[in-house]
Design a protein around this motif. Structure first.
Motif, PDB file in Angstrom:
ATOM      1  N   GLY A  74       1.029  -1.245  -0.016  1.00 51.29           N
ATOM      2  CA  GLY A  74       0.035   0.149  -0.033  1.00 51.29           C
ATOM      3  C   GLY A  74       0.793   1.093   0.066  1.00 51.29           C
ATOM      4  O   GLY A  74       2.182   1.082  -0.106  1.00 51.29           O
ATOM      5  N   GLU A  75       0.255   2.333   0.313  1.00 50.08           N
ATOM      6  CA  GLU A  75       0.968   3.621   0.126  1.00 50.08           C
ATOM      7  C   GLU A  75       1.756   3.996   1.581  1.00 50.08           C
ATOM      8  O   GLU A  75       2.897   4.130   1.611  1.00 50.08           O
ATOM      9  N   ALA A  76       0.980   4.325   2.459  1.00 48.89           N
ATOM     10  CA  ALA A  76       1.497   4.508   3.914  1.00 48.89           C
ATOM     11  C   ALA A  76       0.403   4.420   4.933  1.00 48.89           C
ATOM     12  O   ALA A  76      -0.794   4.456   4.713  1.00 48.89           O
ATOM     13  N   PRO A  77       0.878   4.340   6.244  1.00 49.54           N
ATOM     14  CA  PRO A  77      -0.201   4.247   7.059  1.00 49.54           C
ATOM     15  C   PRO A  77      -0.858   5.545   7.295  1.00 49.54           C
ATOM     16  O   PRO A  77      -0.510   6.506   7.019  1.00 49.54           O
ATOM     17  N   GLY A  78      -2.139   4.986   7.848  1.00 45.64           N
ATOM     18  CA  GLY A  78      -2.944   6.044   8.490  1.00 45.64           C
ATOM     19  C   GLY A  78      -3.189   6.118   9.812  1.00 45.64           C
ATOM     20  O   GLY A  78      -2.183   5.674  10.615  1.00 45.64           O
ATOM     21  N   GLU A  81      -3.580   3.036  11.478  1.00 40.15           N
ATOM     22  CA  GLU A  81      -2.189   2.124  11.481  1.00 40.15           C
ATOM     23  C   GLU A  81      -1.296   2.690  12.498  1.00 40.15           C
ATOM     24  O   GLU A  81      -0.536   1.803  12.862  1.00 40.15           O
ATOM     25  N   PRO A  87      -0.586  -2.435   9.438  1.00 43.56           N
ATOM     26  CA  PRO A  87      -0.816  -1.961   8.097  1.00 43.56           C
ATOM     27  C   PRO A  87      -2.541  -2.288   7.891  1.00 43.56           C
ATOM     28  O   PRO A  87      -3.016  -3.498   8.218  1.00 43.56           O
ATOM     29  N   PHE A  88      -3.009  -1.424   7.114  1.00 40.84           N
ATOM     30  CA  PHE A  88      -4.451  -1.670   6.780  1.00 40.84           C
ATOM     31  C   PHE A  88      -5.446  -2.330   7.737  1.00 40.84           C
ATOM     32  O   PHE A  88      -5.953  -3.630   7.434  1.00 40.84           O
ATOM     33  N   SER A  92     -10.142   1.213   4.875  1.00 42.69           N
ATOM     34  CA  SER A  92      -9.675   0.508   3.563  1.00 42.69           C
ATOM     35  C   SER A  92      -9.151  -0.990   3.798  1.00 42.69           C
ATOM     36  O   SER A  92      -9.494  -1.736   3.009  1.00 42.69           O
ATOM     37  N   ASN A 115       3.538  -1.408   3.401  1.00 41.91           N
ATOM     38  CA  ASN A 115       3.357  -0.079   2.666  1.00 41.91           C
ATOM     39  C   ASN A 115       4.683   0.413   2.189  1.00 41.91           C
ATOM     40  O   ASN A 115       5.691  -0.018   2.620  1.00 41.91           O
ATOM     41  N   HIS A 189      -6.588   1.225  -5.073  1.00 40.52           N
ATOM     42  CA  HIS A 189      -6.421   1.152  -3.714  1.00 40.52           C
ATOM     43  C   HIS A 189      -7.710   1.014  -3.042  1.00 40.52           C
ATOM     44  O   HIS A 189      -8.799   1.764  -3.475  1.00 40.52           O
TER      45      HIS A 189
HETATM   46  N1  URA Z   1      -3.800   3.090   3.242  1.00 43.25           N
HETATM   47  C1  URA Z   1      -2.490   2.461   3.014  1.00 43.25           C
HETATM   48  O1  URA Z   1      -2.036   2.611   1.949  1.00 43.25           O
HETATM   49  N2  URA Z   1      -2.076   1.649   3.807  1.00 43.25           N
HETATM   50  C2  URA Z   1      -2.280   1.348   4.979  1.00 43.25           C
HETATM   51  O2  URA Z   1      -1.709   0.904   5.951  1.00 43.25           O
HETATM   52  C3  URA Z   1      -3.493   1.930   5.416  1.00 43.25           C
HETATM   53  C4  URA Z   1      -4.360   2.745   4.496  1.00 43.25           C
END
Ligand code: URA
Length: 226
Positions: A74-78, A81, A87-88, A92, A115, A189
């Motif tokens: 994925g992209e990055a923690p929110g 997270e 993660p995730f 989402s 991520n 995504h």
């Molecule tokens: N979106 C992401 O790309 N990664 C995450 O870990 C959570 C949301």
């Protein structure tokens, strides 16, 4: 040399985290640095290779089977997270788990999730190119250690971060590509699907359903024929 000292030379781990604290993004982290994901995670927890290290609560390394056939990037923690260190796990992530479950895949057995960057960007902004570059050695080491046969790249940022391809995700989703000798597929995504929930033929959720079925078919092919 005493017997104990001699015997200690048989110890398995020669990893010494103090020798390798990566406080500067210009210091490379070569391939084969980390014997295990735990060693890598130790570093991520103290990492200050970019500014995101200053504001994180937890570094978010990965979840799932460390021997999985499929890795999802994925992209990055929110926020959730960052709070949990996994993660995730937010909205989402819940949708991603359902998408996987729809073709009987799960993180207990088949999938490992991580991520592009391990720390949450403030206000959930897209990570910068410098942040992605500073974090990339960790991702490359994760890929080496998990050694997945299939990599799914969720969203344009994940595609750009891994392969450098800047094309919009709508143009490249669902297509298999080879990167570093591995089979990869860009997919939407899950947060895009939360914003665009239409399911009719040709719409985002329908397209995701086609893509995840293609992933399941490739997974079966690999499992049956190696
Ligand atoms: N979106 C992401 O790309 N990664 C995450 O870990 C959570 C949301």
């Amino acid at each position: 040399m005493s017997n104990d000292t001699q015997l200690s030379l048989f110890n398995e781990s020669s990893f010494n985290q103090k020798d390798l604290i990566p406080t500067d993004s210009k210091i490379p982290i070569p391939a084969d640095t980390y014997p295990t994901i735990d060693d890598l995670a130790q570093h991520c927890r103290i990492c200050q290779r970019c500014e995101l290290g200053k504001t994180r609560t937890h570094a978010v390394v990965g979840r799932g089977n460390l021997q999985a056939t499929i890795m999802i990037i994925g992209e990055a923690p929110g926020q959730q997270e960052d709070e949990t260190g996994l993660p995730f796990v937010g909205k989402s992530g819940q949708l991603l788990d359902k998408i996987l479950a729809s073709v009987e895949l799960n993180t207990d057995n088949d999938v490992y999730i991580c991520n592009i960057v391990k720390c949450r960007p403030p206000e959930n902004r897209v990570p910068t190119l410098d942040e992605m570059a500073a974090c990339k050695p960790y991702l490359l080491e994760q890929i080496r250690l998990v050694n997945p046969k299939i990599i799914l790249l969720t969203g344009a940022t994940a595609v750009k971060g891994v392969t450098g391809d800047k094309r919009p995700i709508t143009k490249i989703r669902g297509q298999w590509l080879e990167w570093s000798g591995r089979l990869c597929m860009p997919i939407f995504h899950p947060s895009y699907l939360l914003r665009n929930p239409a399911k009719e033929k040709g719409k985002p959720k329908w397209l995701m359903w086609q893509d995840i079925q293609a992933v399941r078919a490739k997974f079966d092919e690999i499992r049956n024929h190696g």
